[in-house]
Design a protein around this motif. Sequence first.
Motif, short mmCIF file in Angstrom:
data_model
loop_
_atom_site.label_atom_id
_atom_site.label_comp_id
_atom_site.label_asym_id
_atom_site.label_seq_id
_atom_site.Cartn_x
_atom_site.Cartn_y
_atom_site.Cartn_z
N THR A 1 0.86 -1.19 0.00
CA THR A 1 0.00 0.00 0.00
C THR A 1 0.89 1.24 0.00
OG1 THR A 1 -0.01 0.18 2.40
CG2 THR A 1 -1.75 -1.20 1.38
N ARG A 2 0.28 2.39 -0.20
CA ARG A 2 1.04 3.65 -0.12
C ARG A 2 1.74 3.78 1.22
NH1 ARG A 2 -0.99 8.13 -3.71
NH2 ARG A 2 -0.07 9.55 -2.22
N GLU A 3 1.00 3.48 2.28
CA GLU A 3 1.54 3.62 3.63
C GLU A 3 2.70 2.65 3.86
OE1 GLU A 3 -1.76 3.25 2.86
OE2 GLU A 3 -2.30 5.36 3.19
N GLU A 4 2.56 1.43 3.37
CA GLU A 4 3.63 0.44 3.51
C GLU A 4 4.86 0.87 2.70
OE1 GLU A 4 0.89 -3.58 4.18
OE2 GLU A 4 1.36 -2.90 2.14
N GLU B 1 5.71 3.95 1.86
CA GLU B 1 6.32 5.09 2.55
C GLU B 1 7.14 4.61 3.75
OE1 GLU B 1 2.84 7.47 3.16
OE2 GLU B 1 2.95 8.34 1.15
N ALA B 2 6.62 3.62 4.47
CA ALA B 2 7.36 3.08 5.62
C ALA B 2 8.64 2.39 5.16
CB ALA B 2 6.47 2.10 6.40
N ASP C 1 -2.50 5.58 -7.43
CA ASP C 1 -1.88 5.00 -6.23
C ASP C 1 -0.78 4.00 -6.60
OD1 ASP C 1 -3.27 6.38 -4.21
OD2 ASP C 1 -4.99 5.05 -4.45
#
Length: 194
Positions: A4-7, A9-10, A47
């Motif tokens: 995901t985007r959040e993953e 970015e992490a 995305d």
Amino acid sequence: MLPTREEAEALLREAEPHNPGAWAGHSRTAARCAERIARACGDLDPDKAYVLGLLHDIGRRFGTRHLGHVIDGYRYMLSLGYDEAARICLTHSFKQGSRTTDGYIGRFDVTGEELAEIRSALKTAPMDEYDALIQLCDAISGAGMVMDIEERMADVKRRYGAYPQGQWDANLALKAHFEQKMGRSLYEVTGQEG
């Protein structure tokens, strides 16, 4: 499969301290450009484009390598189960449709085994519009800003001593391709009025 985007970015945040440098800012710029271009095209997922742009240079987390960052990123993303991101780590350094390492700009700082793996994977990689998109975004992304494509290529030429004409022409063709799809200037869409 993609994070995901959040993953994503992490993953980039976690990678940055391992090899501090401009590559992480470059990756964020490429991600923003990819997202905006995908949205303007209408037939690409913004995305997905963002995630692929963010992770295209993730192999740099393992140190300062030229061609080596390609195989490092490819292997790392495969180890996490992110085959689409792995493919982009591989293909972003080779122009759309290229199935060889010919024309690579930079040092071949890989082992014979790594070079064989890159060449083998390139032969079978299913390249699509996302590969082309990330190649374009890589060619216009500085560490914190969108750059004119010809200025960016000239900068690479200064740093590496050469920029093959075929690669130069391929980048300009990518720019023209996406401008035609968007019906607008690349720089208008990415936020840099050229």
